[in-house]
Scaffold this motif. Structure first.
Motif, PDB file in Angstrom:
ATOM      1  N   ASN A  16      33.135  38.847  31.525  1.00 61.33           N
ATOM      2  CA  ASN A  16      34.462  38.519  32.361  1.00 61.33           C
ATOM      3  C   ASN A  16      35.730  38.542  31.682  1.00 61.33           C
ATOM      4  OD1 ASN A  16      32.910  38.177  34.838  1.00 61.33           O
ATOM      5  ND2 ASN A  16      32.719  35.887  34.351  1.00 61.33           N
ATOM      6  N   PRO A  17      35.901  37.868  30.603  1.00 63.63           N
ATOM      7  CA  PRO A  17      37.230  38.139  29.976  1.00 63.63           C
ATOM      8  C   PRO A  17      37.549  39.472  29.501  1.00 63.63           C
ATOM      9  CG  PRO A  17      36.203  36.219  29.208  1.00 63.63           C
ATOM     10  CD  PRO A  17      35.023  36.842  29.967  1.00 63.63           C
ATOM     11  N   VAL A  18      36.332  40.157  28.892  1.00 63.82           N
ATOM     12  CA  VAL A  18      36.638  41.537  28.406  1.00 63.82           C
ATOM     13  C   VAL A  18      36.828  42.567  29.625  1.00 63.82           C
ATOM     14  CG1 VAL A  18      35.384  43.465  27.204  1.00 63.82           C
ATOM     15  CG2 VAL A  18      35.199  41.223  26.315  1.00 63.82           C
ATOM     16  N   THR A  19      36.269  42.322  30.504  1.00 60.45           N
ATOM     17  CA  THR A  19      36.514  42.986  31.848  1.00 60.45           C
ATOM     18  C   THR A  19      38.069  43.175  32.187  1.00 60.45           C
ATOM     19  OG1 THR A  19      34.360  42.757  33.010  1.00 60.45           O
ATOM     20  CG2 THR A  19      36.077  43.402  34.441  1.00 60.45           C
ATOM     21  N   VAL A  20      38.721  41.712  32.227  1.00 67.41           N
ATOM     22  CA  VAL A  20      40.094  41.569  32.545  1.00 67.41           C
ATOM     23  C   VAL A  20      40.833  42.053  31.357  1.00 67.41           C
ATOM     24  CG1 VAL A  20      41.813  39.785  32.708  1.00 67.41           C
ATOM     25  CG2 VAL A  20      39.761  39.778  33.781  1.00 67.41           C
ATOM     26  N   GLY A  51      33.105  26.276  32.997  1.00 63.67           N
ATOM     27  CA  GLY A  51      31.709  26.849  33.013  1.00 63.67           C
ATOM     28  C   GLY A  51      31.538  28.637  33.742  1.00 63.67           C
ATOM     29  N   VAL A  52      31.225  29.207  32.755  1.00 63.10           N
ATOM     30  CA  VAL A  52      30.745  30.592  33.176  1.00 63.10           C
ATOM     31  C   VAL A  52      31.785  31.374  33.897  1.00 63.10           C
ATOM     32  CG1 VAL A  52      28.763  32.078  33.960  1.00 63.10           C
ATOM     33  CG2 VAL A  52      28.235  29.830  33.226  1.00 63.10           C
ATOM     34  N   THR A  53      31.822  31.209  35.211  1.00 60.44           N
ATOM     35  CA  THR A  53      32.654  32.261  36.148  1.00 60.44           C
ATOM     36  C   THR A  53      34.260  31.660  35.982  1.00 60.44           C
ATOM     37  OG1 THR A  53      32.648  30.310  37.757  1.00 60.44           O
ATOM     38  CG2 THR A  53      31.007  32.154  37.848  1.00 60.44           C
ATOM     39  N   ALA A  54      34.412  30.604  35.516  1.00 60.71           N
ATOM     40  CA  ALA A  54      35.921  30.362  34.832  1.00 60.71           C
ATOM     41  C   ALA A  54      36.441  31.317  33.983  1.00 60.71           C
ATOM     42  CB  ALA A  54      36.040  28.813  34.485  1.00 60.71           C
ATOM     43  N   GLY A  55      35.626  32.339  33.425  1.00 67.86           N
ATOM     44  CA  GLY A  55      36.057  33.154  32.484  1.00 67.86           C
ATOM     45  C   GLY A  55      36.978  34.079  33.022  1.00 67.86           C
ATOM     46  N   ARG A 108      49.001  39.274  37.648  1.00 68.59           N
ATOM     47  CA  ARG A 108      49.012  39.832  39.144  1.00 68.59           C
ATOM     48  C   ARG A 108      48.283  41.359  39.399  1.00 68.59           C
ATOM     49  NH1 ARG A 108      51.569  36.993  43.318  1.00 68.59           N
ATOM     50  NH2 ARG A 108      53.072  35.297  42.453  1.00 68.59           N
ATOM     51  N   LEU A 109      48.867  42.146  38.466  1.00 70.90           N
ATOM     52  CA  LEU A 109      48.242  43.421  38.681  1.00 70.90           C
ATOM     53  C   LEU A 109      46.850  43.586  38.021  1.00 70.90           C
ATOM     54  CD1 LEU A 109      48.913  46.620  38.721  1.00 70.90           C
ATOM     55  CD2 LEU A 109      49.628  46.766  36.224  1.00 70.90           C
ATOM     56  N   ILE A 110      46.420  42.921  37.245  1.00 68.59           N
ATOM     57  CA  ILE A 110      45.084  43.191  36.574  1.00 68.59           C
ATOM     58  C   ILE A 110      44.003  42.480  37.778  1.00 68.59           C
ATOM     59  CG2 ILE A 110      43.183  42.556  35.029  1.00 68.59           C
ATOM     60  CD1 ILE A 110      45.532  43.005  32.792  1.00 68.59           C
ATOM     61  N   GLU A 111      44.655  41.363  38.164  1.00 69.07           N
ATOM     62  CA  GLU A 111      43.591  40.543  39.433  1.00 69.07           C
ATOM     63  C   GLU A 111      43.496  41.378  40.535  1.00 69.07           C
ATOM     64  OE1 GLU A 111      44.846  36.813  42.255  1.00 69.07           O
ATOM     65  OE2 GLU A 111      44.809  36.453  40.216  1.00 69.07           O
ATOM     66  N   LEU A 112      44.444  42.270  41.059  1.00 70.12           N
ATOM     67  CA  LEU A 112      44.275  43.141  41.997  1.00 70.12           C
ATOM     68  C   LEU A 112      43.254  44.455  41.498  1.00 70.12           C
ATOM     69  CD1 LEU A 112      44.871  44.458  44.623  1.00 70.12           C
ATOM     70  CD2 LEU A 112      46.721  45.654  43.890  1.00 70.12           C
ATOM     71  N   ILE A 113      43.274  45.006  40.408  1.00 67.35           N
ATOM     72  CA  ILE A 113      42.544  45.912  39.774  1.00 67.35           C
ATOM     73  C   ILE A 113      41.275  45.739  39.866  1.00 67.35           C
ATOM     74  CG2 ILE A 113      42.162  47.341  37.508  1.00 67.35           C
ATOM     75  CD1 ILE A 113      45.112  47.490  37.165  1.00 67.35           C
ATOM     76  N   VAL A 114      40.947  44.475  39.495  1.00 70.33           N
ATOM     77  CA  VAL A 114      39.542  43.843  39.408  1.00 70.33           C
ATOM     78  C   VAL A 114      39.218  43.537  40.643  1.00 70.33           C
ATOM     79  CG1 VAL A 114      39.340  43.770  37.026  1.00 70.33           C
ATOM     80  CG2 VAL A 114      39.923  41.901  38.169  1.00 70.33           C
ATOM     81  N   GLU A 115      40.068  43.239  41.683  1.00 69.57           N
ATOM     82  CA  GLU A 115      39.397  42.842  43.069  1.00 69.57           C
ATOM     83  C   GLU A 115      38.910  41.496  42.746  1.00 69.57           C
ATOM     84  OE1 GLU A 115      37.705  44.173  47.318  1.00 69.57           O
ATOM     85  OE2 GLU A 115      37.278  45.211  45.630  1.00 69.57           O
ATOM     86  N   TYR A 116      39.768  40.672  42.094  1.00 71.77           N
ATOM     87  CA  TYR A 116      39.338  39.214  41.978  1.00 71.77           C
ATOM     88  C   TYR A 116      39.886  38.459  43.022  1.00 71.77           C
ATOM     89  CZ  TYR A 116      38.491  34.586  39.916  1.00 71.77           C
ATOM     90  OH  TYR A 116      37.900  33.199  39.913  1.00 71.77           O
ATOM     91  N   ALA A 117      38.968  38.130  44.041  1.00 71.86           N
ATOM     92  CA  ALA A 117      39.225  37.331  45.446  1.00 71.86           C
ATOM     93  C   ALA A 117      37.828  36.582  45.578  1.00 71.86           C
ATOM     94  CB  ALA A 117      39.603  38.375  46.553  1.00 71.86           C
ATOM     95  N   PRO A 118      37.532  35.632  44.665  1.00 71.62           N
ATOM     96  CA  PRO A 118      36.002  34.878  45.122  1.00 71.62           C
ATOM     97  C   PRO A 118      36.231  34.252  46.356  1.00 71.62           C
ATOM     98  CG  PRO A 118      37.493  33.650  43.719  1.00 71.62           C
ATOM     99  CD  PRO A 118      38.509  34.990  43.765  1.00 71.62           C
ATOM    100  N   GLU A 119      35.017  34.186  46.988  1.00 71.65           N
ATOM    101  CA  GLU A 119      34.635  33.471  48.406  1.00 71.65           C
ATOM    102  C   GLU A 119      33.157  32.836  48.177  1.00 71.65           C
ATOM    103  OE1 GLU A 119      34.894  35.986  51.684  1.00 71.65           O
ATOM    104  OE2 GLU A 119      36.973  36.641  51.236  1.00 71.65           O
ATOM    105  N   PRO A 120      33.189  31.626  47.606  1.00 76.48           N
ATOM    106  CA  PRO A 120      31.788  31.003  47.162  1.00 76.48           C
ATOM    107  C   PRO A 120      31.102  30.963  48.339  1.00 76.48           C
ATOM    108  CG  PRO A 120      33.619  29.474  46.755  1.00 76.48           C
ATOM    109  CD  PRO A 120      34.225  30.854  47.163  1.00 76.48           C
TER     110      PRO A 120
END
Length: 235
Positions: free
Chosen positions: A18-22, A151-155, A173-185
């Motif tokens: 997760n961190p490396v992806t960002v 824990g884990v997903t907080a990465g 903001r830009l990277i959050e959009l690029i990786v489409e980080y919009a969690p819906e548990p």
């Protein structure tokens, strides 16, 4: 920016992925994946990461030192003196010292969290006190130059927060959009205070089989008797 990522046997792969992806989107970023020896390092999922550097030949001046977590393998790592010494040595002049999940226990055992607030997976979080740290239930904690995630997903949250520290909120903001980080548990039980009693009880039983408080106690005792804390200089 040079990021030194420490690997040890059977750590949680998502804590690193997760961190490396960002961070791969940070301009000029360079990763070093560091283990006792170069070559494949197994993870909890069976996937292997390739260590590009050993403790001996890792660059001495990383901008960021990062440690992923895990369950029993991470507790076992608290007794790995060579790992802890390497982390402490490379952290001495790093601009940021960071972890996700139970990686903060490893930082603590390396003498790097004394006097700092830190996050951790919810189950062993309170054990951070054995290393002189103040546990926090925040998903991401930044205390001076120490950055820790839960824990884990907080990465993912943790990595994006650090991007903002390094390059400003617009970069995050830009990277959050690029990786489409919009969690819906789907079940909204991802924290102890959100879970029903039956789910929480079942999770505690599973965690209890993975985490040994006695091993953490031993790591805390070894730290108090060692000189490793000389590397833990407050920023």
């Amino acid at each position: 920016m040079k990021i030194a990522c420490f690997l040890y046997p059977n750590f949680t792969s998502a804590d690193l992925i997760n961190p490396v992806t960002v961070w791969q989107f940070v301009p000029g970023v360079q990763f070093e994946f560091i283990a006792a020896e170069k070559g494949p390092v197994a993870t909890d999922t069976g996937l292997a990461f390739v260590a590009t550097h050993s403790y001996a030949d890792a660059s001495p001046d990383p901008d960021v030192v990062f440690v992923p977590g895990g369950a029993k393998p991470t507790i076992d790592a608290l007794g790995d003196a060579a790992l802890l010494d390497a982390i402490a040595r490379l952290s001495r002049d790093a601009k940021w010292v960071a972890s996700v999940c139970t990686g903060s226990l490893v930082l603590g055992a390396a003498g790097l969290l004394r006097g700092y607030r830190a996050a951790c997976h919810w189950y062993p979080r309170q054990w951070l006190t054995k290393f002189g740290a103040t546990p926090s239930d925040d998903r991401v904690v930044i205390d001076r130059n120490r950055a820790t995630g839960g824990g884990v997903t907080a990465g993912m949250d943790f990595a994006l927060r650090l991007v903002a520290e390094w390059g400003g909120e617009s970069a995050g903001r830009l990277i959050e959009l690029i990786v489409e980080y919009a969690p819906e548990p789907p079940f909204n039980t991802g924290r102890p205070e959100l879970a029903d009693e039956a789910t929480l009880s079942a999770a505690r039983q599973i965690m209890a089989a993975e985490f040994s408080e006695a091993a953490v106690d031993q790591a805390g005792q070894r730290l108090s008797m060692s000189t490793r804390t000389g590397a833990a200089v407050s920023a």
